[in-house]
Design an enzyme around this catalytic site. Structure first.
Site, short mmCIF file in Angstrom:
data_model
loop_
_atom_site.label_atom_id
_atom_site.label_comp_id
_atom_site.label_asym_id
_atom_site.label_seq_id
_atom_site.Cartn_x
_atom_site.Cartn_y
_atom_site.Cartn_z
N LYS A 171 0.82 -1.14 -0.02
CA LYS A 171 0.00 -0.02 -0.12
C LYS A 171 0.88 1.09 -0.06
CE LYS A 171 -2.72 -1.19 3.63
NZ LYS A 171 -4.00 -1.23 4.33
N ARG A 172 1.83 1.16 0.83
CA ARG A 172 2.85 2.42 0.92
C ARG A 172 3.39 2.85 -0.33
NH1 ARG A 172 5.86 1.81 5.40
NH2 ARG A 172 7.38 3.17 5.34
#
Ligand code: GLU
Length: 479
Positions: free
Chosen positions: A266-267
């Site tokens: 996600k990051r």
């Protein structure tokens, strides 16, 4: 492939919103099932109650419906193996755990967290490589293999906490052919005595997954590469349960990567402006909001075509493929072993293509909510469709009509200052002169205005764009 009737399943855990990698797995399962007129099952693997996320299951179902992935059985439609939510099937797993214990393939373990920690410390001190509960360390622990029978009985009867562990055989070869990666070879000494039934009485992923795949007669397991390391354990479980003959075939899909080749977490995705979810998601705990493909205006057919090619290719030049073509062409053998790098530019070009494939009426319907959100009044459906005809070649997203075609509905109140900066004083002077000339122009029909403009450009002996660009900005507010 040897199976006459293919049975595939997509088995997500509701531990978070469905991400794009999971959606690709679901898509590949769907393509193969469709191609072979097989079954496609949606099973929810929710035995890890601690990681349960509210709304995750609904999100998964919404996502597969958005892509139009039809399942033949599943949590959302029922079927012969109902229920399809593992938390509702616990008795089944209990029975098989009992079977494994009774046949010497599993055992009760009573170790406390402190005792487990102590074991790890001691193994570290002794410089043992595998610091796990396994065929060596199990004999020094508190379990039904080491404690006297009577004590085991007593502990179980008293309701003392315990888990059921798999008794991994000491020396066994584990071989299977992975459809993506080829022949695989492992040795059981590297597999640890995984917990099958947890302290809360629920099975772990491993036991529930194997039991269900057998029970649901799954012929092909397609899943992410992160599960490859669990497969040796699963093979041993099939063996111990006497199901090795009908064990499913495996295909582990390579990871999705960021443009720089790192795992698309996600990051990492966020760093590159890559949406990771199909829909907007608001994370209750962190308060963070994630924008999803659908909400950003991506069409399902564009996303489907794009993610189909993330880790697979048809072997032909053609990349734009319809659902039918994907179903016809897909094969596990053409899935790549190396991770697939995400490329938003390519996705956007697919998006542009598919948006332009849509009919005027469709585009009008898709654009409408964005116009309304801008507070734009639409005079009539007919007018809206006319604007679509004018703008479709400039559009990549349905929101583009509201963004760059708002002037077709209302007088612009501002203009793109950046574009204004580009003009030279001479262009401004020309524009003013043309404006004055229009003041005396009698016929405001398109053809007549066009002719007047062309005559002006010829008369001034200047480039077309030199007057056109400022004129457009002056009239519309957009470059
Ligand atoms: N429940 C697992 C997941 O969330 C499924 C892995 C598998 O397909 O076996 O990815």
């Amino acid at each position: 492939m040897a199976h006459s009737h293919m049975v595939l399943r997509y088995a997500p855990s509701p531990t978070g919103p469905q991400h794009i990698g999971g959606l690709r797995t679901a898509l590949y399962c769907y393509l193969l099932a469709k191609q072979n007129h097989g079954e496609l099952i949606l099973r929810i693997e929710d035995t890890d109650q601690a990681r349960f996320v509210e709304g995750a299951e609904e999100f998964i179902i919404r996502a597969i419906n958005w892509l139009g992935l039809e399942f033949t059985q599943g949590v959302h439609i029922g079927g012969p193996h109902s229920p399809y939510r593992q938390s509702e099937r616990s008795d089944l797993y209990q029975n098989y755990a009992q079977f494994l214990v009774d046949h010497g393939h599993a055992y009760y373990a009573f170790d406390t967290p402190e005792e487990l920690e102590q074991m790890r410390e001691e193994l570290t001190k002794a410089k043992v490589e595998h610091r796990t509960y396994n065929y060596v360390s199990r004999m020094a622990m508190k379990n039904s293999l080491t404690l006297p029978k009577a004590e085991v009985k007593e502990r179980l009867a008293s309701g003392a906490p315990y888990v059921v562990r798999f008794k991994v055989p000491k020396k066994e070869d584990i071989r299977f052919v992975d459809h993506v990666r080829g022949p695989m070879h492992f040795h059981s000494s590297a597999v640890d005595d995984k917990v099958l039934i947890k302290g809360d009485g629920l099975p772990t992923y491993h036991l529930a997954n194997v039991v269900d795949d057998h029970y649901m007669q799954v012929t092909h397991v397609i899943r992410g590469e992160e599960w490859l390391s669990s497969t040796p354990l699963h093979v041993l479980l099939y063996r111990a349960l006497g199901w090795e003959e009908s064990m499913p075939e495996f295909a582990h899909l390579a990871l999705l990567l960021s443009p720089e080749g790192r795992k698309l977490s996600k990051r990492e995705a966020d760093k590159f402006g890559i949406p990771i979810f199909p829909f907007n998601w608001w994370d209750r705990e962190s308060g963070q909001t994630w924008e999803g493909y659908s909400d950003l205006g991506y069409l399902p057919e564009a996303v489907m075509n794009y993610i189909a090619l993330l880790g697979w290719n048809s072997g032909q030049e053609q990349e734009l493929m319809t659902r039918e073509e994907l179903i016809k062409e897909f094969s596990l053998e053409r899935c790549h072993k190396a991770g697939a790098r995400f490329d938003m530019k390519k996705l956007d070009s697919f998006q542009q293509h598919y948006l332009r494939q849509r009919s005027d009426a469709d585009l009008a319907a898709l654009s409408k909510p964005f116009l309304e959100a801008e507070g734009i009044t639409i005079p009539s459906q007919e007018y809206l469709e006319t604007t679509v005809v004018l703008m479709r070649e400039r559009m990549t997203f349905a929101s583009d009509l509201a963004r760059s075609g708002a002037y077709l509905f209302r007088r612009p109140t501002e203009y793109e200052a950046k574009a204004r900066k580009k003009w030279k004083a001479s262009a401004v002077a020309l524009l003013i002169e043309f404006k004055d000339r229009l003041g005396t122009h009698a016929n405001w029909e398109t053809a007549s205005l066009k002719a007047a403009f062309e005559a002006f450009v010829i008369e001034k002996n200047t480039g077309f764009g030199k007057v056109m660009a400022p004129l457009r900005l002056a009239l519309t507010g957009v470059a």
